[in-house]
Design a protein around this motif. Sequence first.
Motif, PDB file in Angstrom:
ATOM      1  N   ALA B  42       0.849  -1.197   0.000  1.00  0.00           N
ATOM      2  CA  ALA B  42       0.000   0.000   0.000  1.00  0.00           C
ATOM      3  C   ALA B  42       0.882   1.244   0.000  1.00  0.00           C
ATOM      4  O   ALA B  42       1.820   1.357   0.784  1.00  0.00           O
ATOM      5  N   TYR B  44       0.841   5.742  -0.443  1.00  0.00           N
ATOM      6  CA  TYR B  44       0.006   6.944  -0.484  1.00  0.00           C
ATOM      7  C   TYR B  44       0.010   7.482  -1.910  1.00  0.00           C
ATOM      8  O   TYR B  44       1.066   7.843  -2.422  1.00  0.00           O
ATOM      9  N   ARG B  46      -1.105  10.269  -2.973  1.00  0.00           N
ATOM     10  CA  ARG B  46      -0.895  11.729  -2.961  1.00  0.00           C
ATOM     11  C   ARG B  46      -1.693  12.408  -4.098  1.00  0.00           C
ATOM     12  O   ARG B  46      -2.838  12.028  -4.350  1.00  0.00           O
ATOM     13  N   PRO B 182      -4.322   2.678   6.311  1.00  0.00           N
ATOM     14  CA  PRO B 182      -3.610   3.803   6.936  1.00  0.00           C
ATOM     15  C   PRO B 182      -3.935   5.094   6.203  1.00  0.00           C
ATOM     16  O   PRO B 182      -4.145   5.092   4.991  1.00  0.00           O
ATOM     17  N   VAL B 183      -3.996   6.173   6.955  1.00  0.00           N
ATOM     18  CA  VAL B 183      -4.271   7.473   6.346  1.00  0.00           C
ATOM     19  C   VAL B 183      -3.236   8.484   6.836  1.00  0.00           C
ATOM     20  O   VAL B 183      -2.901   8.519   8.013  1.00  0.00           O
ATOM     21  N   GLY B 184      -2.700   9.270   5.905  1.00  0.00           N
ATOM     22  CA  GLY B 184      -1.757  10.325   6.253  1.00  0.00           C
ATOM     23  C   GLY B 184      -2.341  11.677   5.903  1.00  0.00           C
ATOM     24  O   GLY B 184      -3.397  11.764   5.264  1.00  0.00           O
ATOM     25  N   ILE B 185      -1.655  12.733   6.327  1.00  0.00           N
ATOM     26  CA  ILE B 185      -2.060  14.093   5.963  1.00  0.00           C
ATOM     27  C   ILE B 185      -1.191  14.525   4.792  1.00  0.00           C
ATOM     28  O   ILE B 185       0.036  14.449   4.847  1.00  0.00           O
ATOM     29  N   ASP B 186      -1.832  14.980   3.725  1.00  0.00           N
ATOM     30  CA  ASP B 186      -1.099  15.358   2.524  1.00  0.00           C
ATOM     31  C   ASP B 186      -0.434  16.735   2.704  1.00  0.00           C
ATOM     32  O   ASP B 186      -0.715  17.444   3.672  1.00  0.00           O
ATOM     33  N   GLY B 187       0.414  17.092   1.763  1.00  0.00           N
ATOM     34  CA  GLY B 187       1.076  18.390   1.806  1.00  0.00           C
ATOM     35  C   GLY B 187       0.093  19.542   1.895  1.00  0.00           C
ATOM     36  O   GLY B 187       0.356  20.561   2.538  1.00  0.00           O
ATOM     37  N   ALA B 194      -3.725   5.153   2.144  1.00  0.00           N
ATOM     38  CA  ALA B 194      -2.807   4.193   1.524  1.00  0.00           C
ATOM     39  C   ALA B 194      -3.598   3.156   0.735  1.00  0.00           C
ATOM     40  O   ALA B 194      -4.598   2.620   1.227  1.00  0.00           O
ATOM     41  N   ALA B 252       3.219  13.506  -5.211  1.00  0.00           N
ATOM     42  CA  ALA B 252       4.460  13.703  -4.460  1.00  0.00           C
ATOM     43  C   ALA B 252       5.062  12.363  -4.059  1.00  0.00           C
ATOM     44  O   ALA B 252       4.392  11.330  -4.065  1.00  0.00           O
ATOM     45  N   GLU B 253       6.343  12.384  -3.713  1.00  0.00           N
ATOM     46  CA  GLU B 253       7.075  11.189  -3.257  1.00  0.00           C
ATOM     47  C   GLU B 253       7.116  10.082  -4.310  1.00  0.00           C
ATOM     48  O   GLU B 253       7.008   8.897  -4.014  1.00  0.00           O
ATOM     49  N   LYS B 270       5.372   3.698  -8.333  1.00  0.00           N
ATOM     50  CA  LYS B 270       5.905   4.373  -7.142  1.00  0.00           C
ATOM     51  C   LYS B 270       7.415   4.169  -7.105  1.00  0.00           C
ATOM     52  O   LYS B 270       7.897   3.037  -7.202  1.00  0.00           O
ATOM     53  N   ASP B 272      10.639   4.075  -4.899  1.00  0.00           N
ATOM     54  CA  ASP B 272      10.818   3.778  -3.475  1.00  0.00           C
ATOM     55  C   ASP B 272      11.284   4.987  -2.671  1.00  0.00           C
ATOM     56  O   ASP B 272      10.844   5.195  -1.542  1.00  0.00           O
TER      57      ASP B 272
END
Lengths: 325, 325
Positions: B42, B44, B46, B182-187, B194, B252-253, B270, B272
């Motif tokens: 998984a 992100y 983005r 899982p969840v993140g906060i974006d820029g 994810a 991003a990333e 993606k 790495d």
Amino acid sequence: MSNPMIAEVTRGSIVESRHTGSYAVVNGEGQVVAAEGDVAAAIYPRSAVKAFQCLPLIESGAADRFGFTQEEIALCCSSHNGEASHVRVAQSLLAKAGNAEPLYECGAHWPLHEATRLELIRGGGTSLSVHNNCSGKHAGMLALARHLGADPHGYADPAHPVQRLIARRMGEICSVDLDGQPVGIDGCSVPTWAIPLQNLALGFARFSDADNTAARRIIEAVRAHPFMVAGSGDFDTLLMEAVPRVFVKTGAEGVYCAAIPHAGLGLALKIDDGASRAAEVGIASVLAGLDVWTPEERAQLARFSHHGLVNWRKIEVGEVRGVLL
Amino acid sequence: MSNPMIAEVTRGSIVESRHTGSYAVVNGEGQVVAAEGDVAAAIYPRSAVKAFQCLPLIESGAADRFGFTQEEIALCCSSHNGEASHVRVAQSLLAKAGNAEPLYECGAHWPLHEATRLELIRGGGTSLSVHNNCSGKHAGMLALARHLGADPHGYADPAHPVQRLIARRMGEICSVDLDGQPVGIDGCSVPTWAIPLQNLALGFARFSDADNTAARRIIEAVRAHPFMVAGSGDFDTLLMEAVPRVFVKTGAEGVYCAAIPHAGLGLALKIDDGASRAAEVGIASVLAGLDVWTPEERAQLARFSHHGLVNWRKIEVGEVRGVLL
């Protein structure tokens, strides 16, 4: 390629990106104290060897002849921010040796320091060669050309006496014949010779030797003026302010080198993908893992081995961390 | 981790840096047409899924209700340069739905486009939220909030009705229950969930489906206005101008996604280590390797799979190249 993980970037609860690489810690006899990954592979050291490129300036007598101060010698080894004091010292280096800005062959870019850049643009200014983060090194090379009685024009060419002298000295300290090595053109247009990572670490171990008087003068200059080597908020400056007994220098494409004079050790690290964010936390974690520090120094180095990642609204969204500690 | 090499960066005669990664090409039935690396992991997505985040804006009727043009819909799916036309279209999106700039929760940054940025700074301007590369997407989210009758404040919160609706729709098209991911906060401060790389590719295959009328409208909007999605000199814009039958979007990333409507395929990639330079040449080389193009299209895609690397003096010192072709 099977280099180990050096750094991770997290976001939320998972690792978002990963950085592999290699490093070697070597003593003055060339013995490997610690190493991971392919340390025999030749890498371009880029700006991480500015201190080596500065050795002939001291050893030839050029720095003494032109009356260069310790602050000026520190700038010769810098990748600086283009802040006002960096520009002032670069201009002094040029003037003392009878050189001038039009001789620069590094190319122009805006100051890396944001507030300085904004002030310059708001004032209607333009980006100049003296703002280039390598302008101190180039002023040193121009001074060396004058001292050697060589034409300063073309000093960035691999065949110019300045670059020949630098290549010979750099090859000597790293025990590599650079004439037989691949050579690339650096961001600032001078040659960058490929050097096996382990030999690069050896060079910094020899640079740490107390009997190497030119190296000691450079190390003392940088220790007295860590701001000159990088600038406000920069990793090299902050780390050497926090731990004065270490000498560190970053290079483009994920290179970091270090000298530890009190322990006679040299260190070289390369991130495979070229990421500076990984090289920074990576070198701090490798340094922190060595058994040569006071508890306070080790705590400082560990502090530099990770930092928060913030977004446009300054919300902390993750972390950049070295994984070797 | 044993993901394959996706891109290399050379300098002189050697490879200076290397980028590994993974990619999956999937059809609308979820069959993997081509893949390398760990495509079950998984990641992100983005900004690469801005088109998915835009689907509810179309499907809810909000875009029609507020009379959004195709140019405006394209900007809702963009990571734009902050050029004058991007700012104008973002302001129009806000105004048509009864929103205003203070409602933005994306944060401010200077326009990514250098000449625009310099002009703004020279004129005494400041960086604003509307310059944020995500300001089009956020204007779309604010319009959706209005259409849903929800408080526009807090629209970036994962629990806000706008984000709940987006998560449901995005999970549906990718066949993943995002509540369990899982969840993140974006820029730009909105949530980024994810998603396994293979499911992300499946989402873009379904996005390519001719029966998906909202997706078709988005694809046509972007095809008609590729400048809106990125801007002057940007990879997404240049590639879609050169090969209009592909839809690509960077994140991003080191994320890149693509839809190939005429072939019913979706693609997700993606890197790495998170490097955009590698994702760009990587996606172009993966696309060029597929058997769905005219010779002219394939030649264009191959052209985008590598480019020269120049230094501060515009000297070509090396190359960034995808290695999959």
